[in-house]
Design an enzyme around this catalytic site. Structure first.
Site, mmCIF file in Angstrom:
data_model
loop_
_atom_site.group_PDB
_atom_site.id
_atom_site.type_symbol
_atom_site.label_atom_id
_atom_site.label_comp_id
_atom_site.label_asym_id
_atom_site.label_seq_id
_atom_site.Cartn_x
_atom_site.Cartn_y
_atom_site.Cartn_z
ATOM 1 C CG ASP A 51 -1.778 1.124 1.419
ATOM 2 O OD1 ASP A 51 -2.255 1.627 0.386
ATOM 3 O OD2 ASP A 51 -2.017 1.554 2.568
ATOM 4 C CG ASP A 91 -1.462 7.827 0.957
ATOM 5 O OD1 ASP A 91 -0.506 8.608 0.979
ATOM 6 O OD2 ASP A 91 -2.361 7.865 0.091
HETATM 7 O O1 M1P Z 1 -4.553 5.955 -0.157
HETATM 8 C C1 M1P Z 1 -5.590 6.125 0.753
HETATM 9 C C2 M1P Z 1 -6.438 7.296 0.389
HETATM 10 O O2 M1P Z 1 -5.630 8.454 0.357
HETATM 11 C C3 M1P Z 1 -6.321 9.598 0.121
HETATM 12 O O3 M1P Z 1 -7.260 9.776 1.152
HETATM 13 P P1 M1P Z 1 -7.289 11.039 2.136
HETATM 14 O O4 M1P Z 1 -6.954 12.236 1.312
HETATM 15 O O5 M1P Z 1 -8.678 10.999 2.660
HETATM 16 O O6 M1P Z 1 -6.264 10.792 3.199
HETATM 17 C C4 M1P Z 1 -7.076 9.568 -1.171
HETATM 18 O O7 M1P Z 1 -6.197 9.634 -2.236
HETATM 19 C C5 M1P Z 1 -7.912 8.329 -1.264
HETATM 20 O O8 M1P Z 1 -8.424 8.171 -2.546
HETATM 21 C C6 M1P Z 1 -7.140 7.132 -0.948
HETATM 22 O O9 M1P Z 1 -7.977 6.018 -0.925
#
Ligand code: M1P
EC number: 5.4.2.8
Length: 193
Positions: A18, A20
């Site tokens: 993953d 983020d």
């Molecule tokens: O990768 C996880 C999520 O990251 C972003 O979410 P947020 O801005 O709410 O932290 C978005 O890019 C979302 O699409 C994605 O699932």
């Protein structure tokens, strides 16, 4: 050369990461140490990355050459797929829903956000991607501090879960998938189709 390198990799193993919160802090750039680790890992096994963001944002975080740096890159939660630098699959929300249904969904969502009483609002409440719509009650161009504050507020007040539940019921006929993954938004896609 590339074929020999590929043959040396452990067969049948795909290491999928993953973005983020795993390879990077949410919406931040990858560190040189992590890049080096991923490079070394790829010498031994097939490596893929999967993220909810679109490819532009994933490239901002993992580097411009992301689609060739990894064996697989799945952006928009896999709705856009690259293998060895080439696009191998994509899902279009616009084609699936058509403009009339899309407009109805966007209009309803924007009205809902307009009526929402939360501490602050910024801009970019809806981000249209290839295979999904990303909806953010606070607005995607809030600052990092505002993002962190919203996340806490949401945990206490369930802004996103409540909104998703309303949208799920109102648009049940569209067979959409809602996913609350990040800090300030949720994704709406056609994963079920
Ligand atoms: O990768 C996880 C999520 O990251 C972003 O979410 P947020 O801005 O709410 O932290 C978005 O890019 C979302 O699409 C994605 O699932």
């Amino acid at each position: 050369m590339a074929a020999a390198a590929a043959a040396r990799k452990t067969a049948g193993v795909l290491a999928l990461f993953d973005v983020d919160g795993t390879l990077t802090a949410p919406r931040k750039e990858v560190t040189p140490e992590m890049l080096e680790f991923m490079k070394r890992l790829r010498e031994n096994v097939t490596v893929g990355v999967v993220g909810g963001s679109d490819l532009v944002k994933i490239s901002e975080q993992l580097g411009k050459s992301v689609i060739t740096d990894y064996d697989y890159v799945f952006s928009e939660n896999g709705l856009v797929a690259h293998k060895d630098g080439k696009l191998i699959g994509t899902q279009s929300l616009k084609t699936y829903l058509g403009d009339d249904q899309l407009k109805e969904f966007i209009n309803f969502t924007l009205h809902y956000i307009a009526d929402l009483d939360i501490p602050i609002k910024r801009g970019t409440f809806i981000e249209f991607r290839s295979g999904m719509i990303n909806v953010s009650p606070i607005g995607r161009n809030c600052s990092q501090e505002e993002r962190d504050d919203f996340e806490k507020y949401d945990k206490a007040h369930n802004v996103r879960p409540k909104m998703v539940s309303v949208l799920r019921e109102k648009f049940a006929h569209l067979n959409l998938t809602f996913s609350i993954g990040g800090q300030i938004s949720f994704d709406v896609s056609v994963l079920n189709s």
